[in-house]
Design an enzyme around this catalytic site. Structure first.
Site, PDB file in Angstrom:
ATOM      1  N   GLU A  90      11.028  -7.854  -3.204  1.00  0.00           N
ATOM      2  CA  GLU A  90      11.464  -6.556  -2.676  1.00  0.00           C
ATOM      3  C   GLU A  90      10.952  -6.488  -1.253  1.00  0.00           C
ATOM      4  O   GLU A  90       9.769  -6.232  -1.025  1.00  0.00           O
ATOM      5  CB  GLU A  90      10.855  -5.410  -3.502  1.00  0.00           C
ATOM      6  CG  GLU A  90      11.372  -5.310  -4.906  1.00  0.00           C
ATOM      7  CD  GLU A  90      12.827  -4.880  -4.988  1.00  0.00           C
ATOM      8  OE1 GLU A  90      13.399  -4.494  -3.940  1.00  0.00           O
ATOM      9  OE2 GLU A  90      13.386  -4.923  -6.089  1.00  0.00           O
ATOM     10  N   LEU A  91      11.830  -6.732  -0.298  1.00  0.00           N
ATOM     11  CA  LEU A  91      11.375  -6.919   1.086  1.00  0.00           C
ATOM     12  C   LEU A  91      11.813  -5.760   1.973  1.00  0.00           C
ATOM     13  O   LEU A  91      12.116  -4.680   1.494  1.00  0.00           O
ATOM     14  CB  LEU A  91      11.868  -8.276   1.595  1.00  0.00           C
ATOM     15  CG  LEU A  91      11.533  -9.452   0.650  1.00  0.00           C
ATOM     16  CD1 LEU A  91      12.105 -10.758   1.164  1.00  0.00           C
ATOM     17  CD2 LEU A  91      10.030  -9.568   0.435  1.00  0.00           C
ATOM     18  N   CYS A 120      10.382   1.488   1.962  1.00  0.00           N
ATOM     19  CA  CYS A 120      11.366   0.475   2.339  1.00  0.00           C
ATOM     20  C   CYS A 120      12.791   1.010   2.217  1.00  0.00           C
ATOM     21  O   CYS A 120      13.731   0.368   2.676  1.00  0.00           O
ATOM     22  CB  CYS A 120      11.172  -0.791   1.529  1.00  0.00           C
ATOM     23  SG  CYS A 120      11.086  -0.477  -0.216  1.00  0.00           S
ATOM     24  N   ALA A 173      -2.638  -4.301  -2.575  1.00  0.00           N
ATOM     25  CA  ALA A 173      -2.952  -4.288  -1.143  1.00  0.00           C
ATOM     26  C   ALA A 173      -4.413  -3.887  -0.949  1.00  0.00           C
ATOM     27  O   ALA A 173      -4.936  -3.042  -1.686  1.00  0.00           O
ATOM     28  CB  ALA A 173      -2.038  -3.304  -0.426  1.00  0.00           C
ATOM     29  N   TRP A 181       0.809  -1.225   0.000  1.00  0.00           N
ATOM     30  CA  TRP A 181       0.000   0.000   0.000  1.00  0.00           C
ATOM     31  C   TRP A 181       0.843   1.276   0.000  1.00  0.00           C
ATOM     32  O   TRP A 181       0.306   2.359  -0.171  1.00  0.00           O
ATOM     33  CB  TRP A 181      -0.913   0.010   1.242  1.00  0.00           C
ATOM     34  CG  TRP A 181      -0.158  -0.308   2.506  1.00  0.00           C
ATOM     35  CD1 TRP A 181      -0.094  -1.528   3.133  1.00  0.00           C
ATOM     36  CD2 TRP A 181       0.673   0.571   3.261  1.00  0.00           C
ATOM     37  NE1 TRP A 181       0.744  -1.456   4.213  1.00  0.00           N
ATOM     38  CE2 TRP A 181       1.223  -0.172   4.324  1.00  0.00           C
ATOM     39  CE3 TRP A 181       1.019   1.922   3.142  1.00  0.00           C
ATOM     40  CZ2 TRP A 181       2.096   0.386   5.260  1.00  0.00           C
ATOM     41  CZ3 TRP A 181       1.883   2.476   4.077  1.00  0.00           C
ATOM     42  CH2 TRP A 181       2.409   1.702   5.111  1.00  0.00           C
ATOM     43  N   LYS A 219      -2.397  -8.829  -7.461  1.00  0.00           N
ATOM     44  CA  LYS A 219      -3.180  -8.593  -6.237  1.00  0.00           C
ATOM     45  C   LYS A 219      -2.614  -7.362  -5.547  1.00  0.00           C
ATOM     46  O   LYS A 219      -1.529  -7.396  -4.977  1.00  0.00           O
ATOM     47  CB  LYS A 219      -3.106  -9.771  -5.263  1.00  0.00           C
ATOM     48  CG  LYS A 219      -4.119  -9.626  -4.132  1.00  0.00           C
ATOM     49  CD  LYS A 219      -3.738 -10.333  -2.845  1.00  0.00           C
ATOM     50  CE  LYS A 219      -2.951  -9.456  -1.913  1.00  0.00           C
ATOM     51  NZ  LYS A 219      -3.690  -8.290  -1.373  1.00  0.00           N
ATOM     52  N   GLU A 273      12.495  -2.357  11.231  1.00  0.00           N
ATOM     53  CA  GLU A 273      12.066  -1.243  10.394  1.00  0.00           C
ATOM     54  C   GLU A 273      10.879  -0.562  11.091  1.00  0.00           C
ATOM     55  O   GLU A 273       9.845  -1.185  11.319  1.00  0.00           O
ATOM     56  CB  GLU A 273      11.638  -1.841   9.055  1.00  0.00           C
ATOM     57  CG  GLU A 273      11.573  -0.896   7.919  1.00  0.00           C
ATOM     58  CD  GLU A 273      11.237  -1.632   6.603  1.00  0.00           C
ATOM     59  OE1 GLU A 273      10.697  -2.752   6.635  1.00  0.00           O
ATOM     60  OE2 GLU A 273      11.521  -1.068   5.543  1.00  0.00           O
TER      61      GLU A 273
HETATM   62  P1  ADP Z   1       2.782  -4.505   4.735  1.00  0.00           P
HETATM   63  O1  ADP Z   1       3.243  -4.658   6.140  1.00  0.00           O
HETATM   64  O2  ADP Z   1       3.521  -3.490   3.929  1.00  0.00           O
HETATM   65  O3  ADP Z   1       1.274  -4.440   4.574  1.00  0.00           O
HETATM   66  P2  ADP Z   1       2.666  -7.218   3.841  1.00  0.00           P
HETATM   67  O4  ADP Z   1       3.828  -8.074   3.484  1.00  0.00           O
HETATM   68  O5  ADP Z   1       1.802  -7.621   4.982  1.00  0.00           O
HETATM   69  O6  ADP Z   1       3.304  -5.788   4.023  1.00  0.00           O
HETATM   70  O7  ADP Z   1       1.722  -6.994   2.590  1.00  0.00           O
HETATM   71  C1  ADP Z   1       2.181  -6.753   1.296  1.00  0.00           C
HETATM   72  C2  ADP Z   1       1.223  -7.416   0.330  1.00  0.00           C
HETATM   73  O8  ADP Z   1       1.202  -8.813   0.575  1.00  0.00           O
HETATM   74  C3  ADP Z   1      -0.224  -6.942   0.446  1.00  0.00           C
HETATM   75  O9  ADP Z   1      -0.814  -6.924  -0.841  1.00  0.00           O
HETATM   76  C4  ADP Z   1      -0.836  -8.018   1.315  1.00  0.00           C
HETATM   77  O10 ADP Z   1      -2.237  -8.118   1.136  1.00  0.00           O
HETATM   78  C5  ADP Z   1      -0.133  -9.247   0.780  1.00  0.00           C
HETATM   79  N1  ADP Z   1      -0.123 -10.390   1.704  1.00  0.00           N
HETATM   80  C6  ADP Z   1      -0.121 -10.394   3.050  1.00  0.00           C
HETATM   81  N2  ADP Z   1      -0.137 -11.647   3.534  1.00  0.00           N
HETATM   82  C7  ADP Z   1      -0.141 -12.480   2.469  1.00  0.00           C
HETATM   83  C8  ADP Z   1      -0.151 -13.912   2.309  1.00  0.00           C
HETATM   84  N3  ADP Z   1      -0.138 -14.721   3.338  1.00  0.00           N
HETATM   85  N4  ADP Z   1      -0.179 -14.389   1.044  1.00  0.00           N
HETATM   86  C9  ADP Z   1      -0.175 -13.560  -0.017  1.00  0.00           C
HETATM   87  N5  ADP Z   1      -0.157 -12.225   0.069  1.00  0.00           N
HETATM   88  C10 ADP Z   1      -0.138 -11.673   1.298  1.00  0.00           C
END
Ligand code: ADP
Length: 483
Positions: free
Chosen positions: A255-256, A289, A182, A156, A180, A386
């Site tokens: 990209e983590l 990030c 956010a 997001w 997909k 972070e």
């Molecule tokens: P943030 O903390 O930036 O929201 P996330 O890693 O939780 O980071 O989310 C990044 C994306 O990954 C979002 O689109 C979220 O909906 C999706 N996401 C979160 N959990 C899962 C999962 N278990 N499988 C697939 N996508 C996921």
């Protein structure tokens, strides 16, 4: 939200060229993080709809990969132009669902569009190679081919640009994309799908599926038709998705998270360094990030730097993203505020000193005061995790070796920054930093022409630059004999 073209605001998903609701009819509500106002809803889709989007992508693939690079480039170029033409509306949608100041949102739309422009150009430069053969009657040729159906999961914090840097590269390479976005920021993604359709992108090549992360992510990672998963988000979810992809040996780009150090040496131009911190730390209210997470300042200039930073941070305007002159919007949600509060509380309880800010902003909601902490040590949570919020922690160091050791003391390796005027030190430190990106006397490093990405637990692959398209290509080696 007032738009010139209200058809850019879609509350349905785009699956295989059709605008549709969830099979179950269920929806997710979307709210403005600044006001709490309900913006609308989007379908709560799951595995079934994702499966159909993947099938449609696979069906659309042969014609797209067979099209000339010039033809793909023409459509992508048109998509880019439509993004630029609709910059105001796209930015208004983005600020409404994400909260960032409108000026930043407009900047993100151009930044996001620039990836599509760049990859439209790169599509024509996917060169192969010939290799001098190992025998007189043989010839060796290497060709690059699109990897296949790409699944993309995006966060997001950059609701537009995190999509285009993936989809632009994949489509240019000849791959269909199922995205997909956010759940907090689906409308920027759906607006991109509207414009892709208008640009003439054939049905099935860019589907957008909103809804359950686990159901959609589960199908994306289990379906053998998907050959590549590209993800931007937390390290925790990235690891989970990599594990899920192992079952079908998918390629991944990740990209983590980061834990970016920003080193200020005592020969640095301190005003320039403060400017760099302001750009890197407080952009998007600290929610990127590559945001500075640790500011390491050399002993001799520590107090001076802290004083100058305090003045700059105190002047930041915290306001609704649509307010004129807004510089700091709200945090994305209550959980984000809780994490910022926990980091500050932990630091203060272990001896840190509050320089400015430190609490929720009087505006209420998820607004938070831009904060500076001094006397921070590696024992505190802000040093290891972070924060993803507007908190600048100042650490003190004595020597260059100390600074490099502290900077590298993390499992992350995305962005890093340092300020110095000494040319020898520039090279030594740049080479010693275990990071994918290094800003040297510079706090803003993102551009579509350079390779963005991390090492260690910050990820795999690169986005942008000529390397970005390679993430969506496979190498095929042809050996011709009997010549
Ligand atoms: P943030 O903390 O930036 O929201 P996330 O890693 O939780 O980071 O989310 C990044 C994306 O990954 C979002 O689109 C979220 O909906 C999706 N996401 C979160 N959990 C899962 C999962 N278990 N499988 C697939 N996508 C996921």
């Amino acid at each position: 939200m007032k738009l010139r073209d209200s058809s850019l605001f879609r509350q349905q998903c785009h699956v295989g060229g059709h605008w549709c609701d969830a099979d179950s009819g269920e929806v997710i509500e979307v709210r403005n993080p600044s006001t709490g106002e309900r913006l609308g809803s989007v379908p709560r889709m799951g595995a079934g709809e994702t499966h159909r989007a993947i099938q449609a992508a696979n069906a659309a693939w042969p014609a797209w990969r067979a099209a000339t690079a010039k033809e793909r480039a023409r459509i992508l170029r048109r998509w880019y132009e439509l993004m630029v033409e609709n910059q105001e509306d796209l930015a208004a949608i983005l600020t409404s669902e994400q909260g960032k100041p409108l000026a930043e949102a407009k900047g993100e739309i151009l930044y996001g569009a620039s990836f599509v422009e760049w990859f439209a150009e790169e599509a024509k430069r996917v060169y192969g190679e010939t290799i001098p053969a190992h025998a007189p009657d043989k010839r060796i040729v290497v060709v690059k081919e699109p990897i296949g159906v790409v699944a993309a999961i995006t966060p997001w914090n950059f609701p537009n640009a995190m999509i285009t840097r993936k989809a632009g590269a994949a489509l240019a390479a000849g791959c269909p994309v199922v995205l997909k976005p956010a759940s907090q920021t689906p409308y920027s993604a759906l607006a991109l799908a509207v414009l892709a359709e208008r640009a003439g992108l054939p049905a099935g090549l860019f589907s957008v599926v909103t809804g359950s992360a686990t159901a959609i992510g589960g199908e994306m990672t289990a379906n053998p038709v998907v050959r590549k998963l590209t993800f931007t988000g937390s390290t925790e979810i990235g690891k989970l998705l990599m594990a899920q992809c192992a079952g079908t040996v998918k390629k991944t780009s990740m990209e983590l998270g980061g834990n970016a150090p920003f080193i200020v040496f005592d020969d640095a131009d301190l005003d320039a360094a403060v400017k760099g911190v302001m750009a890197s730390k407080y952009r998007n209210t600290g929610q990127t990030c590559v945001c500075v997470n640790r500011i390491l300042v050399q002993d001799r200039v520590y107090d001076d730097f802290a004083f100058r930073l305090k003045n700059a941070v105190s002047a930041l305007k915290v306001a609704d993203g649509f307010a004129p002159g807004a510089e700091q919007g709200p945090l994305i949600d209550e959980a984000a505020v809780a994490k910022v509060e926990a980091h500050i509380e932990d630091a203060l309880s272990k001896g840190a000193r509050l320089v400015v800010g430190g609490k929720r902003h009087v505006r209420g909601g998820t607004f938070f005061e831009p904060t500076v902490l001094a006397d921070v040590t590696p024992a505190m949570a802000v040093a290891r995790e972070e924060t993803f919020g507007p908190v600048a922690p100042l650490f003190r160091f004595k020597t260059e070796e100390d600074a490099v050791r502290m900077a590298n003391d993390t499992e992350f390796g995305l962005a890093s920054y340092f300020y110095t005027r000494d040319i020898g030190r520039v090279w030594r430190v740049a080479e010693a930093l275990e990071y994918g990106m290094v800003g040297i006397n510079e706090g803003l490093i993102s551009t579509e022409v350079a390779p963005f990405g991390g090492v260690k637990e910050s990820g795999l692959g690169r986005e942008g630059s000529r390397h970005g398209i390679e993430d969506y290509l496979e190498i095929k080696y042809l050996c011709m004999g009997g010549i």
